[in-house]
Write an enzyme that holds these catalytic residues in place. Sequence first.
Site, short mmCIF file in Angstrom:
data_model
loop_
_atom_site.label_atom_id
_atom_site.label_comp_id
_atom_site.label_asym_id
_atom_site.label_seq_id
_atom_site.Cartn_x
_atom_site.Cartn_y
_atom_site.Cartn_z
N GLY A 169 -17.03 -20.40 -9.01
CA GLY A 169 -17.61 -19.17 -8.47
C GLY A 169 -16.85 -17.96 -8.98
CD GLN A 209 -12.83 -13.09 -5.95
OE1 GLN A 209 -11.68 -13.52 -6.03
NE2 GLN A 209 -13.17 -11.92 -6.45
CB SER A 210 -13.36 -20.06 -9.31
OG SER A 210 -12.66 -21.24 -9.62
CG ASN A 211 -8.76 -19.93 -4.98
OD1 ASN A 211 -8.36 -18.77 -4.98
ND2 ASN A 211 -9.43 -20.46 -3.97
CB ALA A 265 -11.96 -19.95 -12.72
#
Length: 330
Positions: A72, A74-76, A78
């Site tokens: 997403g 706000q992917s942690n 990524a």
Amino acid sequence: MVNIPGRIELANLPTKIEKLERLTEELGGPNIFIKRDDQTGSEISGNKIRKLEFSVKEALDQGCNLLITCGGIQSNHARATAAVVAKLGLASCLVLRSDKEEEKIDGNYFLDKVLGAKIKFITSREYKESRMEIMEDLKEQLSKEGYKPYIIPEGASNGIGTFGYFNAMKEIAQQEKEMGIKFDAVVIATGSGGTYGGLFLANKIMNHGAKIYGVNVCDDEEYFKNQIDKVIRESLEYIDEDVELSKDEINILDGYVGKGYALSRPEEIEFIHKLAKLEGVILDPVYTGKGMYGLINEIKKGRFKDNNNILFIHTGGLYGLFPKKDLFSF
Ligand SMILES: *Cc1c(COP(=O)(O)O)cnc(C)c1O
């Protein structure tokens, strides 16, 4: 002990386990402990780095020099991947889900940019239906440009990544010895299933006897039983171990998804705010806020009445709180 695949050392391990004294007292139930996997690092903070230690080792062993992954906005995961890529001098392509014309540069997405990650946006529909194909296409295209790309699936929740939490369970068992206590239950927020899968598999193979609970932050119980079962079966291909698996042993505490993935209800935000003031621990809105809110509600309902000690793993996500600041009232 079982022979598991190798890793590269990236995270600050072991992470601390602390007792939440005032929360425990307030609830008057089992002792509640928290394992600080939000402190595995700063750029790399959170649970994903434990998995990336294994995924990236596999990528490097295969001679790869570019990591493709997805998540997403706000992917942690990524963001942690972007940090590892920069740290190891590799190249990246993050495939991020967004339906907006333009995303506000904030939280994890801001850090992705600061870390120099290459980003490709896809819609939520494309993400749901064909993210793997999109990453395969990127791999082909980037190979033509001379790179050797390696694809890490969502959350690094596949056979190899799952060993990150296999190791974490061994770490917990060691810490129990040092602390002279035993956890009856280990509770986490579950989003792509790899964290749960690793804890579950090690718990089973070590015959540890804890119950592992996952509070799902999207989809439902049935989805996660299947997803976790799949991830564990992929992991088993890496180790020479006979494990009887039954989906009935996978404990999902369904009922806390609320408004949906990455969407917050006022009671969740209030709970995050309350815990921050009570214990000095800040949870995130997407995973741990819902996870611990779920745990506390289940304790109140009596589910854990026979337990002495419960361990909640703080899997990180702090940066995802910044884009939600307007939901707080001070
Ligand atoms: C990804 C994530 C989780 C969920 O872990 P999975 O292995 O994807 O189930 C929990 N907490 C945080 C902060 C995360 O970023």
